[in-house]
Scaffold this motif. Sequence first.
Motif, PDB file in Angstrom:
ATOM      1  N   GLY A   1       0.828  -1.202   0.018  1.00  0.00           N
ATOM      2  CA  GLY A   1      -0.128   0.026   0.000  1.00  0.00           C
ATOM      3  C   GLY A   1       0.779   1.338  -0.183  1.00  0.00           C
ATOM      4  O   GLY A   1       0.211   2.537   0.145  1.00  0.00           O
ATOM      5  N   ALA A   2       2.198   1.263  -0.432  1.00  0.00           N
ATOM      6  CA  ALA A   2       2.791   2.418  -0.363  1.00  0.00           C
ATOM      7  C   ALA A   2       2.419   3.410  -1.308  1.00  0.00           C
ATOM      8  O   ALA A   2       2.673   4.683  -1.163  1.00  0.00           O
ATOM      9  CB  ALA A   2       4.411   2.089  -0.799  1.00  0.00           C
ATOM     10  N   ARG A   3       1.715   3.062  -2.183  1.00  0.00           N
ATOM     11  CA  ARG A   3       1.330   4.303  -2.982  1.00  0.00           C
ATOM     12  C   ARG A   3      -0.282   4.997  -2.784  1.00  0.00           C
ATOM     13  O   ARG A   3      -0.689   5.742  -3.379  1.00  0.00           O
ATOM     14  CB  ARG A   3       0.947   3.680  -4.631  1.00  0.00           C
ATOM     15  CG  ARG A   3       2.324   3.291  -5.215  1.00  0.00           C
ATOM     16  CD  ARG A   3       2.522   3.022  -6.530  1.00  0.00           C
ATOM     17  NE  ARG A   3       3.786   2.874  -7.117  1.00  0.00           N
ATOM     18  CZ  ARG A   3       4.071   2.293  -8.273  1.00  0.00           C
ATOM     19  NH1 ARG A   3       3.316   1.044  -8.839  1.00  0.00           N
ATOM     20  NH2 ARG A   3       5.289   2.338  -8.752  1.00  0.00           N
ATOM     21  N   LEU A   4      -0.733   4.342  -1.473  1.00  0.00           N
ATOM     22  CA  LEU A   4      -2.101   4.709  -1.051  1.00  0.00           C
ATOM     23  C   LEU A   4      -1.911   6.061  -0.429  1.00  0.00           C
ATOM     24  O   LEU A   4      -0.825   6.344   0.360  1.00  0.00           O
ATOM     25  CB  LEU A   4      -2.715   3.842  -0.379  1.00  0.00           C
ATOM     26  CG  LEU A   4      -3.238   2.614  -0.862  1.00  0.00           C
ATOM     27  CD1 LEU A   4      -3.859   1.419   0.032  1.00  0.00           C
ATOM     28  CD2 LEU A   4      -3.932   2.775  -2.293  1.00  0.00           C
ATOM     29  N   ASP A   5      -2.782   6.682  -0.298  1.00  0.00           N
ATOM     30  CA  ASP A   5      -2.845   7.943   0.629  1.00  0.00           C
ATOM     31  C   ASP A   5      -4.148   8.323   1.386  1.00  0.00           C
ATOM     32  O   ASP A   5      -4.950   7.648   1.187  1.00  0.00           O
ATOM     33  CB  ASP A   5      -2.637   9.393  -0.219  1.00  0.00           C
ATOM     34  CG  ASP A   5      -1.214   9.511  -0.757  1.00  0.00           C
ATOM     35  OD1 ASP A   5      -0.225   9.444  -0.144  1.00  0.00           O
ATOM     36  OD2 ASP A   5      -1.293   9.218  -2.233  1.00  0.00           O
ATOM     37  N   GLY A   6      -3.905   9.042   2.383  1.00  0.00           N
ATOM     38  CA  GLY A   6      -5.188   9.413   3.162  1.00  0.00           C
ATOM     39  C   GLY A   6      -5.864   8.358   3.819  1.00  0.00           C
ATOM     40  O   GLY A   6      -5.345   7.700   4.390  1.00  0.00           O
ATOM     41  N   ALA A   7      -7.160   8.486   3.718  1.00  0.00           N
ATOM     42  CA  ALA A   7      -7.971   7.565   4.408  1.00  0.00           C
ATOM     43  C   ALA A   7      -7.820   6.053   3.897  1.00  0.00           C
ATOM     44  O   ALA A   7      -7.924   5.189   4.659  1.00  0.00           O
ATOM     45  CB  ALA A   7      -9.689   8.007   4.016  1.00  0.00           C
ATOM     46  N   GLU A   8      -7.377   5.772   2.767  1.00  0.00           N
ATOM     47  CA  GLU A   8      -7.250   4.643   1.941  1.00  0.00           C
ATOM     48  C   GLU A   8      -6.317   3.950   2.776  1.00  0.00           C
ATOM     49  O   GLU A   8      -6.074   2.590   3.133  1.00  0.00           O
ATOM     50  CB  GLU A   8      -7.113   4.424   0.876  1.00  0.00           C
ATOM     51  CG  GLU A   8      -8.452   4.595  -0.201  1.00  0.00           C
ATOM     52  CD  GLU A   8      -8.297   4.633  -1.618  1.00  0.00           C
ATOM     53  OE1 GLU A   8      -6.947   4.961  -2.009  1.00  0.00           O
ATOM     54  OE2 GLU A   8      -9.301   4.129  -2.163  1.00  0.00           O
ATOM     55  N   ALA A   9      -5.035   4.714   2.844  1.00  0.00           N
ATOM     56  CA  ALA A   9      -3.751   4.340   3.545  1.00  0.00           C
ATOM     57  C   ALA A   9      -4.150   3.880   4.978  1.00  0.00           C
ATOM     58  O   ALA A   9      -3.716   2.909   5.719  1.00  0.00           O
ATOM     59  CB  ALA A   9      -2.581   5.078   3.517  1.00  0.00           C
ATOM     60  N   ALA A  10      -4.771   4.921   5.757  1.00  0.00           N
ATOM     61  CA  ALA A  10      -4.762   4.599   7.219  1.00  0.00           C
ATOM     62  C   ALA A  10      -5.966   3.328   7.442  1.00  0.00           C
ATOM     63  O   ALA A  10      -5.816   2.556   8.092  1.00  0.00           O
ATOM     64  CB  ALA A  10      -5.979   5.743   7.768  1.00  0.00           C
ATOM     65  N   ARG A  11      -6.765   3.121   6.493  1.00  0.00           N
ATOM     66  CA  ARG A  11      -7.909   1.956   6.594  1.00  0.00           C
ATOM     67  C   ARG A  11      -7.008   0.554   6.292  1.00  0.00           C
ATOM     68  O   ARG A  11      -7.335  -0.321   7.048  1.00  0.00           O
ATOM     69  CB  ARG A  11      -9.070   1.903   5.670  1.00  0.00           C
ATOM     70  CG  ARG A  11      -9.941   0.757   5.565  1.00  0.00           C
ATOM     71  CD  ARG A  11     -10.379   0.667   7.053  1.00  0.00           C
ATOM     72  NE  ARG A  11     -11.295  -0.747   7.037  1.00  0.00           N
ATOM     73  CZ  ARG A  11     -11.676  -1.349   8.058  1.00  0.00           C
ATOM     74  NH1 ARG A  11     -11.121  -0.834   9.377  1.00  0.00           N
ATOM     75  NH2 ARG A  11     -12.026  -2.388   8.021  1.00  0.00           N
TER      76      ARG A  11
END
Length: 671
Positions: free
Chosen positions: A145-155
Amino acid sequence: MTNPLLSPWDTPFALPPFASLKDDDFAPAFDVGLADARAAIAAIAENPDAPSFANTIEALELAEATLDRVAGVFYNLAGADSTVAREALMRDLAPKMSAFSSEVTNNKALFGRMETLWSARDTLGLTREQARVLELYHQMFVRSGARLDGAEAARLTEVKSRLAVLGTEFSQNILTEERGWFMELAPEDLEGLPEFLLDAARAAGAEKGLGPIITTSRSLIVPFLQFSPRRALREKAYEAWVARGANGNAHDNRGVAAEILRLRAERAQLLGYASFADFKLEPEMAKTPAAVRDLLMRVWEPARARAEADAAILAQMLAADGVAGPLEPWDWRYYSEKRRKAEHDLDEAALKPYLGLEAMIAACFDCAHRLFRLDFKPLQVDLYHPDARAWEVSRDGETIAVFIGDYFARSSKRSGAWCSAMRSQRKLGGRVVPIVVNICNFAKGEPNLLSYDDARTLFHEFGHALHQMLSDVTYGFISGTSVARDFVELPSQLYEHWLEVPEVLETHARHWQTGAPMPAEMLQRLLAAGTYDQGFATVEFVASALVDLAFHEGPAPADPMQKQAEVLEALGMPRAIRMRHATPHFAHVFSGDGYSSGYYSYMWSEVMDADAFAAFEETGNPFDPETAARLERFILSAGGSRPAEELYLEFRGRMPGVEALLKGRGLLDAA
């Protein structure tokens, strides 16, 4: 006082200082290990120098040295010799370790350095091994998930943390269930039980201050199902065995499994995959759920046909005993054992005296010496349990590894058999000699005798151990068994073939009392019966693999038990055979992500192992030195340094078809 986990280990071969370790040492050692790792990773991410392979990838390889050392000891002990304190710490560590992992892969500065290297990879002058390590690190970060940001990364971080907690809970529930159930045997219940089983039942009972008992340990319950003529007791024992994790108590795993499947599906969705199976299989040899299903179904049809034909014969034997009603799962092993004795004149009780544990360990070592020139010297060192033993493994006078064998079942050990490394081989930062552990759950008795299946398990796990011990790579990230999941079983399943080499059994299968070799006609019957009951064995395995795949290739089932039933009904599962691992105790799939969507991998590897052993057979010498050298070079020493298919092609020159597997299981003529 100094924590022995954090002090230099001035023990022989730098083994962990087991004699001075206390359970209270682990938590503070993990705290130090995590703090050291965080500091090292922050230094890499914040390094003002331009990214290089050395200051980013190689630095990452060494960043968790203390944590790796502590974890290598703790997780081995937690599985092989659990205590209340260790189980509590495992529950505490699960979210902490998951959070740390997410911190690393979510570190944007760190991933930015990696992206820079990845984009410029063709200009960096990397060796082939370095290029592969960079590729795998980059792949791991992206898939984490290194390319995820914000709420998606947190989830995603939340999901992975909860999955870690649930996997630990699932595993500990099974262990608790296995500890809690046993069946005492009255004098009249001992009818028909061979002496080796009586010895094991008495030993298991003595551990609890009781007379002979049967537990849910496979090494006890399977021979009981084979030999006990008391059908009601067989049913009671069998139903307890298959009900582990599904008893409607505080340790029931059905809800745990359902939540795990929901969260895995969400994890895949967050990462942009159609299903968890698509996500999980992407880096494997199979690549897609469709490829897995194709393999399994090509095996399922002939296996079911053979099993149904065998069931009809066993049902006739049941009826001849005056039993009304159909053949049941608790009947199969009993009547199959009778049939094996009648058709092959092969009695497991007569066979076992020739398969002593010490003799089979010697056979494992002898084959490794003849193939790879390895020598094994017993070590008198402190280990974590009196049952565990250690050997120095050397070649031409140079220490290659330390091997630890821990072979007997006990209530503090989780069920099954496995291989792990307390310390993995690497060269970066100085040569590191691996510490490799084989864990089994054989019934302890006097003498310690194995079934042929037990002996096969011993060879299987030792094949994994060779993969770890002969590893010869620079980077720990690709060391030993750090390969595609559907390739990791190739060395272990391949090594099983040497147990079937007549000269190995002629040399080592000797009567534990007299030392006499196994009679030639018994050996011939044993080898001739090699494919006996493979319809049963293949059906119970493939059913489990297909249920695992069905759980993960679509939306998560609201009720996994209902989904399991639907899959088995659609397959036409034979009535008298059940899955090898029912969902509530399917630890391969639910105790962690290792074999989730991947239980098929044993069979995927089997397609290769039959073909790989044929490479030796084609030379006329099962110990052919040139073939053994190729096996070591391209499979056993290479780790994950190259893609699995590429390594196999280098060894064999081609990829095999499923026919090799069907032939090996005696199913080519079944339809």
